[in-house]
Design an enzyme around this catalytic site. Structure first.
Site, mmCIF file in Angstrom:
data_model
loop_
_atom_site.group_PDB
_atom_site.id
_atom_site.type_symbol
_atom_site.label_atom_id
_atom_site.label_comp_id
_atom_site.label_asym_id
_atom_site.label_seq_id
_atom_site.Cartn_x
_atom_site.Cartn_y
_atom_site.Cartn_z
ATOM 1 N N THR A 187 1.116 -1.120 -0.309
ATOM 2 C CA THR A 187 0.206 -0.299 0.116
ATOM 3 C C THR A 187 0.211 1.170 -0.150
ATOM 4 O OG1 THR A 187 0.187 0.474 2.455
ATOM 5 C CG2 THR A 187 -1.549 -0.676 1.683
ATOM 6 N N GLU A 212 -5.442 -4.640 1.599
ATOM 7 C CA GLU A 212 -5.493 -4.527 3.366
ATOM 8 C C GLU A 212 -7.117 -6.502 2.791
ATOM 9 O OE1 GLU A 212 -5.128 -2.120 2.939
ATOM 10 O OE2 GLU A 212 -3.434 -1.512 4.372
ATOM 11 N N LYS A 222 -6.138 10.650 -3.984
ATOM 12 C CA LYS A 222 -6.970 9.806 -5.242
ATOM 13 C C LYS A 222 -6.404 10.442 -5.544
ATOM 14 C CE LYS A 222 -7.237 5.873 -3.493
ATOM 15 N NZ LYS A 222 -7.765 4.572 -3.556
ATOM 16 N N TRP A 252 -3.034 6.385 -5.800
ATOM 17 C CA TRP A 252 -1.922 6.438 -4.453
ATOM 18 C C TRP A 252 -1.579 8.015 -4.104
ATOM 19 C CZ3 TRP A 252 -5.099 6.200 0.904
ATOM 20 C CH2 TRP A 252 -5.753 5.225 0.505
HETATM 21 P P1 AMP Z 1 -6.280 0.382 -1.786
HETATM 22 O O1 AMP Z 1 -5.520 -0.008 -0.546
HETATM 23 O O2 AMP Z 1 -5.329 1.925 -2.581
HETATM 24 O O3 AMP Z 1 -6.859 -0.119 -3.040
HETATM 25 O O4 AMP Z 1 -7.109 1.961 -2.018
HETATM 26 C C1 AMP Z 1 -8.117 1.375 -0.212
HETATM 27 C C2 AMP Z 1 -9.557 2.651 -0.394
HETATM 28 O O5 AMP Z 1 -9.719 3.577 -1.738
HETATM 29 C C3 AMP Z 1 -10.349 2.585 0.940
HETATM 30 O O6 AMP Z 1 -9.822 2.653 2.391
HETATM 31 C C4 AMP Z 1 -10.697 3.853 0.509
HETATM 32 O O7 AMP Z 1 -10.954 4.573 0.770
HETATM 33 C C5 AMP Z 1 -10.892 3.631 -1.363
HETATM 34 N N1 AMP Z 1 -12.096 2.908 -1.923
HETATM 35 C C6 AMP Z 1 -11.949 2.403 -2.471
HETATM 36 N N2 AMP Z 1 -12.660 1.916 -3.202
HETATM 37 C C7 AMP Z 1 -13.908 2.933 -3.037
HETATM 38 C C8 AMP Z 1 -14.896 3.326 -3.522
HETATM 39 N N3 AMP Z 1 -16.108 2.717 -4.266
HETATM 40 N N4 AMP Z 1 -15.204 4.387 -2.716
HETATM 41 C C9 AMP Z 1 -15.449 5.013 -2.149
HETATM 42 N N5 AMP Z 1 -13.975 5.275 -1.878
HETATM 43 C C10 AMP Z 1 -13.055 3.483 -2.623
#
Ligand code: AMP
Length: 547
Positions: free
Chosen positions: A186, A331, A443, A448
């Site tokens: 991450t 995660e 984002k 990220w």
């Molecule tokens: P990642 O680990 O890079 O996949 O990011 C995960 C994070 O992305 C989550 O904890 C959310 O904050 C955000 N996220 C993922 N899917 C969504 C969604 N459909 N709507 C809003 N935020 C999302």
């Protein structure tokens, strides 16, 4: 008393062997870095995955050692998914959009032994190879005659030459199903990146769950286009679920623009596509002015960041494509919730249905979730009360990977639950909706950007006393970072000079779009910057390219 059923361990190699045996003619189509379209079958994918496993044995790799990929979505990457994990090694998928310094850092932390890369990423490999002492073999994902003579990488191997030396038959090892299979870092929001380390068990269970009708609803009749990168949480597990169901797979390779994606959807009769909102924005941006229509696409799963209502409407009303809004995390392998309607919603007006579709969805069997307040007390599922979202389940992380020799594991769980860092509501029907992120990561284009990294670079400038980075809404990229800066008394630095200061210290797309000079940055009682207050101060601010 124990049950009397066979105890066959869940394994990733069994997925590709199943696909080869029962869906042998099923196609895997890839747009390649070489520029052409490559197609072959699950039988060939399995043969080549076995050849790769044999090659890793011959290179002397031990069980559990890490093999990294820096690659687009394509058939060779897919072979790594099965050949590396199936043979008992761990596939470490690397996000090539990270800054080269971060890539070198994660490679060192993971202690990668072998790195396989698409030729697109040769410049990254050239920049970092001297900083990666753990890596014994660099492998270019190409034919032997495409290896560049002047790569400056002693002993650089060709993937195709490597595979050609090994038999198509291979006896996959029988592994404990809890054996590690792949890992994904991450972006570090509080310091260095942390890795989720998946297992054969978690991956296969996730693949079963993802294929369910109210989740991704995948079948042997589907032609699936995962635009979500294979370097980000195993492309949401789609390569595994596709093998499990025998679905056709279509990989976009480096062609991520709207035109290339549209052509592939039409040429390969894609029925199902998956990706982040930014990708679909580019696709719709190409289709609308050209008056194009889909002839086969039925469903698209959109996640990674919140899907805007206009996108759901455009897909649904204009193109007849059902949007499935999904939420998950690195995660969580990553799927946590998916938004499909229940029977009771079918009679609702389109407006009321949209209110449901905009939510991130209901939990998938295998994932449990709850919302809590600051004291950890569970909050009601009324669709209004919001709190910190916690999850647990069979494919949810227990602890982060620490790397060789590190004594103290990073233990994120709170009473057995994983705190997601998201703030959400859950309604009486179990539909979860993200209302905010408790962390302040930005984002941008589905990726990220760590606000802390951006702040750290700014405060490294001799004229800067304090810096706070926040994301600003952007119609194309979702968010773009800007940095608010307080100068040291009597010191001078211009906006241009500070932006220039970022060059070479952060990846190009991570560099803030703007600098705003302030007299102070609001601080909270415990000495932390209050970004919510900062956002209020900057509520009328507009990004330079939107003015
Ligand atoms: P990642 O680990 O890079 O996949 O990011 C995960 C994070 O992305 C989550 O904890 C959310 O904050 C955000 N996220 C993922 N899917 C969504 C969604 N459909 N709507 C809003 N935020 C999302």
């Amino acid at each position: 008393m124990l049950g009397l059923m066979q105890n066959q361990a869940l394994s990733i190699s069994s997925l590709i062997e199943f696909a080869a045996r029962h869906h042998g003619e099923g196609e895997i189509v890839s747009r390649r870095v070489e520029g052409d379209i490559h197609r072959y079958t699950y039988i060939e994918a399995a043969q080549r995955s076995r050849q790769l496993a044999g090659a890793l044995d011959a290179l002397g790799l031990q069980m559990g050692q890490r093999v990294a990929s820096i690659a687009w979505n394509g058939y060779r990457h897919m072979e790594m998914y099965f050949g590396v994990s199936g043979s008992g090694r761990v596939l470490h998928t690397i996000n090539p959009r990270m800054h080269p310094e971060q890539i070198a850092w994660v490679m060192h932390h993971a202690q990668d032994q072998v790195v396989c890369f698409d030729m697109t990423f040769l410049p990254i490999v050239k920049a970092i190879h001297s900083k990666c002492p753990s890596v014994k073999h660099w492998v270019a994902l190409c034919d032997a005659d495409k290896l560049p003579a002047d790569a400056g990488l002693p002993g650089l191997l060709s993937y195709e030459a490597l595979l050609a030396q090994h038999a198509m038959a291979y006896a996959w090892p029988e592994l404990d199903e809890n054996t590690a299979s792949s890992m994904c870092y991450t972006s570090g929001t509080t310091g260095n990146p942390k890795a989720a380390l998946y297992s054969h068990r978690s991956t296969v269970l996730h693949a079963y769950a993802a294929a369910l009708p109210d989740v991704m609803c995948l079948s042997a009749r589907d032609s699936i286009l995962p635009v979500v990168p294979m370097f980000h949480v195993n492309a949401w597990g789609i390569p595994y679920s596709a093998a499990l169901t025998g679905a056709k797979l279509v990989f976009p390779g480096p062609g991520m623009d709207g035109k290339s994606i549209y052509e592939l959807i039409e040429q390969e009769r894609v029925t199902y596509a998956a990706g982040v909102p930014t990708i679909w924005q580019m696709l719709l941006g190409h289709m609308e002015p050209n008056g194009l229509r889909f002839s086969t696409l039925k469903r698209t799963v959109i996640g990674g960041s919140a899907c805007p209502p206009a996108m759901i409407t455009a897909f649904n009303d204009k193109y007849g494509v059902e949007v499935l809004h999904a939420w998950g995390m690195t995660e969580m392998s990553p799927l946590g919730t998916l938004c499909t309607l229940k029977n009771k919603h079918l009679g609702l007006s389109e407006g009321d249905k949209m209110k449901v579709r905009l939510k991130q969805g209901r939990a998938i069997f295998g994932v449990d979730m709850k919302i809590v307040n600051a004291e950890g007390k569970e909050l009601p599922w009324d669709g209004k009360t919001y709190g910190d979202l916690l999850v647990k389940g069979s494919w949810v992380l227990r602890e982060y990977f620490q790397g060789e020799g590190d004594a103290v594991p990073v233990l994120p769980l709170v009473d057995g639950w994983f705190p997601t860092g998201d703030v959400a509501t859950i309604d009486a029907d179990g539909y979860m909706q993200i209302t905010d992120r408790s962390k302040d990561v930005i984002k941008s284009g589905g990726e990220w950007i760590s606000s802390i990294d951006i702040e750290n670079i700014a405060v490294a400038h001799p004229a800067v006393a304090m810096a706070a980075c926040i994301g600003m809404k952007h119609p194309k990229w979702d968010e773009r970072p800007i940095v608010a800066v307080v100068k040291k008394p009597g010191a001078e630095v211009s906006r241009e000079a500070l932006l220039q200061f970022y060059q070479g210290k952060a990846a190009k797309w991570q560099i803030p779009d703007d600098v705003v000079f302030l007299d102070t940055i609001p601080m909270g009682a415990t000495g932390k910057m209050q970004k919510s207050k900062l956002r209020e101060i900057l509520k009328d601010y507009q990004l330079p390219d939107l003015r």
